[in-house]
Design an enzyme around this catalytic site. Structure first.
Site, PDB file in Angstrom:
ATOM      1  N   THR A  30     -11.158 -20.668 -10.266  1.00  0.00           N
ATOM      2  CA  THR A  30     -12.170 -20.774 -11.315  1.00  0.00           C
ATOM      3  C   THR A  30     -11.412 -21.184 -12.581  1.00  0.00           C
ATOM      4  O   THR A  30     -10.732 -20.369 -13.213  1.00  0.00           O
ATOM      5  CB  THR A  30     -12.871 -19.406 -11.518  1.00  0.00           C
ATOM      6  OG1 THR A  30     -13.311 -18.951 -10.245  1.00  0.00           O
ATOM      7  CG2 THR A  30     -14.024 -19.491 -12.485  1.00  0.00           C
ATOM      8  N   SER A  61       5.803  -5.347  -5.958  1.00  0.00           N
ATOM      9  CA  SER A  61       5.320  -3.983  -6.114  1.00  0.00           C
ATOM     10  C   SER A  61       5.409  -3.534  -7.553  1.00  0.00           C
ATOM     11  O   SER A  61       6.200  -4.049  -8.333  1.00  0.00           O
ATOM     12  CB  SER A  61       6.137  -3.034  -5.240  1.00  0.00           C
ATOM     13  OG  SER A  61       5.627  -1.732  -5.381  1.00  0.00           O
ATOM     14  N   LYS A 115       7.759  -4.920   2.383  1.00  0.00           N
ATOM     15  CA  LYS A 115       6.762  -4.464   1.404  1.00  0.00           C
ATOM     16  C   LYS A 115       5.743  -3.539   2.090  1.00  0.00           C
ATOM     17  O   LYS A 115       5.306  -2.533   1.536  1.00  0.00           O
ATOM     18  CB  LYS A 115       6.059  -5.666   0.763  1.00  0.00           C
ATOM     19  CG  LYS A 115       4.834  -5.323  -0.097  1.00  0.00           C
ATOM     20  CD  LYS A 115       5.195  -4.478  -1.277  1.00  0.00           C
ATOM     21  CE  LYS A 115       4.151  -4.243  -2.343  1.00  0.00           C
ATOM     22  NZ  LYS A 115       2.775  -4.167  -2.088  1.00  0.00           N
ATOM     23  N   HIS A 134       7.350  -0.268   2.579  1.00  0.00           N
ATOM     24  CA  HIS A 134       7.371   0.356   1.246  1.00  0.00           C
ATOM     25  C   HIS A 134       6.026   1.044   0.978  1.00  0.00           C
ATOM     26  O   HIS A 134       5.970   2.198   0.550  1.00  0.00           O
ATOM     27  CB  HIS A 134       7.667  -0.716   0.194  1.00  0.00           C
ATOM     28  CG  HIS A 134       7.257  -0.331  -1.198  1.00  0.00           C
ATOM     29  ND1 HIS A 134       5.939  -0.361  -1.620  1.00  0.00           N
ATOM     30  CD2 HIS A 134       7.964   0.117  -2.262  1.00  0.00           C
ATOM     31  CE1 HIS A 134       5.877   0.054  -2.869  1.00  0.00           C
ATOM     32  NE2 HIS A 134       7.085   0.345  -3.283  1.00  0.00           N
ATOM     33  N   ASN A 135       4.938   0.342   1.238  1.00  0.00           N
ATOM     34  CA  ASN A 135       3.619   0.925   0.978  1.00  0.00           C
ATOM     35  C   ASN A 135       3.356   2.126   1.886  1.00  0.00           C
ATOM     36  O   ASN A 135       2.772   3.119   1.463  1.00  0.00           O
ATOM     37  CB  ASN A 135       2.516  -0.119   1.188  1.00  0.00           C
ATOM     38  CG  ASN A 135       2.434  -1.094   0.031  1.00  0.00           C
ATOM     39  OD1 ASN A 135       3.410  -1.307  -0.669  1.00  0.00           O
ATOM     40  ND2 ASN A 135       1.282  -1.684  -0.163  1.00  0.00           N
ATOM     41  N   GLU A 150       5.140   4.933   0.499  1.00  0.00           N
ATOM     42  CA  GLU A 150       4.388   5.396  -0.678  1.00  0.00           C
ATOM     43  C   GLU A 150       3.268   6.361  -0.236  1.00  0.00           C
ATOM     44  O   GLU A 150       3.070   7.417  -0.848  1.00  0.00           O
ATOM     45  CB  GLU A 150       3.820   4.155  -1.373  1.00  0.00           C
ATOM     46  CG  GLU A 150       3.002   4.399  -2.596  1.00  0.00           C
ATOM     47  CD  GLU A 150       2.448   3.065  -3.125  1.00  0.00           C
ATOM     48  OE1 GLU A 150       3.209   2.101  -3.300  1.00  0.00           O
ATOM     49  OE2 GLU A 150       1.218   2.989  -3.345  1.00  0.00           O
TER      50      GLU A 150
END
Ligand code: NBP
Length: 483
Positions: free
Chosen positions: A37, A131, A185, A188-189, A192
């Site tokens: 957009t 992150s 990643k 990592h999550n 977490e």
């Protein structure tokens, strides 16, 4: 036509994209911004990017034309088809050696597929974990790039300058081939999720078990943040617990206890099952969120299922709180042990060369799990990059041993209180299983053979006339005779 001035292009002007552009601009790079957009490009240039070197583009073609060679374009758009759409739009305008970087939360199999497709066309592809949310993107995220190795020298300077810095070292390094960046990643999550669940269980024990007020619990977390648990998540938990609503009461108890999830924890748990690795803590953390979402059912169950009689704590509170700190620390060691074991197995399965010390360093700053503890993990893998698990490292081995008595006391007390500790408990169960030379899988094997003729192997030294080492039991007289 004027010479291209852009060091890097970025597509996707939502929260992450805008902040990352401003960050790269601060570091001296000229960024060209584009968005589907295009009115958002104009709004960005007129507001947040006003007075900066940031350039705008109103088409993919214009974006590419403004970039120096090899072109580097980061996509920070919604993960999924939008990434493929933009790759298709970009391809006709790019040349051999140009680099497309996907900085969104893409699932690593998609990244593996995209790398292969683009490399076959002479283009380079990088899937990078980013992150740290909005704040990280703006002031220094943890960046985990992986994909076409030839892309790294071209993007290294921009990536390492843009990333968070800890003790003068960037929280960004090359992770590995194919989907390695997005894989790391994802883990990592997952970690977490585990860290957050452990903290929630500690809060529950302090609140429902010891009956402490949020202010007292906040003080405990603040104290913990000065020791082995020193980390972003412990720090923000103390701040959250101190936070008061307009009526002066703590806000946290007023928040509905149904946890949301976007799926990266679930991906990690599924990846662990696929790899055959016991990443139990992240699995429990995902399931705890699932259980939390059954709110209506839990309300009904709470009326008809009774737990133990609540008894006031009569022991030494200070000792109990110290034990809880150790339980949290030890469980965290197990969670990271499991996470690194998973990455190690996947690297083996997919032929990636992962730099584990580098991964720990990348997570030390800029991201949600940043902590002092990650420096110790980096040191462990620096000493021995082939470490099978953190529990074989002297530092963590000693830490787990030291924590063990308190860890057991906390879980035992929580069980007596009827307070669920899925993450603490599974961590201890893993610890006890991992340190067991013999586990009862011998009986499982016998059962499997009994009902399904699955065969079993014989323990070395236990061979006899019927049992021969390594032979298929069905070939012996013993075959089926135990039925
Ligand atoms: P969003 O995930 O909300 O995505 C918004 C962007 O995607 C906009 O630029 C939007 O364009 C574009 N987009 C969408 Br939606 N559908 C599209 C389509 N079909 N074709 C082309 N463009 C499309 O933005 P975000 O929260 O900034 O996150 C960006 C990426 O970073 C995501 O993958 C996210 O998972 C990841 N991430 C986010 C965080 C965080 O804290 N938010 C942290 C770490 C990673 P439009 O303006 O034209 O609609």
């Amino acid at each position: 036509m004027s010479q291209p001035v852009g060091d890097i292009g970025l597509i996707g002007l939502a929260v992450m994209g805008q902040n990352l552009i401003l960050n790269m601009n601060d570091k001296g790079f000229t960024v060209v911004a584009y968005n589907r957009t295009t009115s958002k490009v104009d709004a960005f240039l007129a507001n947040e990017a006003k007075g900066t070197k940031i350039q705008g583009a109103h088409s993919v073609e214009e974006l590419v034309s403004k970039l120096k060679r090899p072109r580097k374009i980061i996509l920070l758009v919604k993960a999924g088809p939008a990434v493929d759409d933009f790759i298709r739009q970009l391809e006709p305008h790019l040349e051999k050696g140009d680099i497309i970087i996907d900085g969104g939360n893409s699932h690593y199999p998609d990244t593996i597929r995209r790398s292969k497709e683009l490399e076959s066309k002479g283009l380079l592809f990088v899937g990078s974990g980013v992150s740290g949310g909005e704040e990280g993107a703006r002031y220094g995220p943890s960046l985990m790039p992986g994909g076409s190795p030839a892309a790294w020298p071209a993007i290294k300077e921009i990536f390492q300058a843009t990333a968070a810095q800890v003790n003068g070292e960037p929280c960004c390094d090359w992770v590995g081939e194919g989907g390695a960046g997005h894989y790391v990643k994802m883990v990592h999550n997952g970690i977490e999720y585990g860290d957050m669940q452990l903290i929630a269980e500690a809060y529950d024990i302090l609140k429902r078990g010891l009956g402490l007020h949020e202010d007292e619990i906040a003080d405990i977390f603040n104290n913990w943040n000065k020791g082995v648990l020193d980390s972003f998540l412990i720090e923000i938990t103390a701040n959250i617990l101190k936070f008061k609503d307009d009526d002066g009461e703590p806000l946290v108890p007023k928040i509905l206890d149904q946890a949301g999830q976007k799926g990266t924890g679930k991906w990690t748990a599924i990846a662990a099952l696929d790899a055959g690795m016991p990443v139990t803590l992240i699995g429990e953390a995902v399931f705890a969120r699932c259980l939390s979402s059954l709110k209506e059912e839990r309300i009904r169950a709470s009326k008809v299922i009774a737990g133990p009689q609540k008894e006031a704590f009569k022991g030494d509170k200070k000792q109990f709180i110290d034990d809880l700190e150790q339980a949290l620390y030890a469980s965290k060691i197990i969670s990271y042990t499991q996470g690194f074991m998973l990455m190690r197995q996947t690297a083996k399965d997919l032929g990636w060369t992962l730099n584990y010390a580098g991964i720990a360093r990348m997570w030390r700053g800029g991201c949600i799990i940043k902590s002092v503890f990650l420096g110790d993990i980096a040191a462990a893998y620096q000493k021995n990059s082939n470490l099978e698990s953190l529990l074989f490292d002297d530092f963590f081995n000693k830490a787990a041993h030291k924590a063990q008595p308190g860890w057991r006391r906390i879980i035992a007390q929580a069980v007596l209180w009827g307070i669920p500790t899925p993450a603490f408990s599974t961590a201890l169960a893993f610890f006890d299983g991992y340190r067991s030379e013999v586990v009862p899988a011998n009986l499982l094997q016998a059962q499997r053979d009994y009902f399904g003729a699955h065969t079993f192997r014989v323990v070395p030294g236990k061979e006899n006339t019927k049992l021969k080492l390594g032979e298929d039991i069905r070939t012996h007289q013993l075959d089926r005779s135990w039925r």
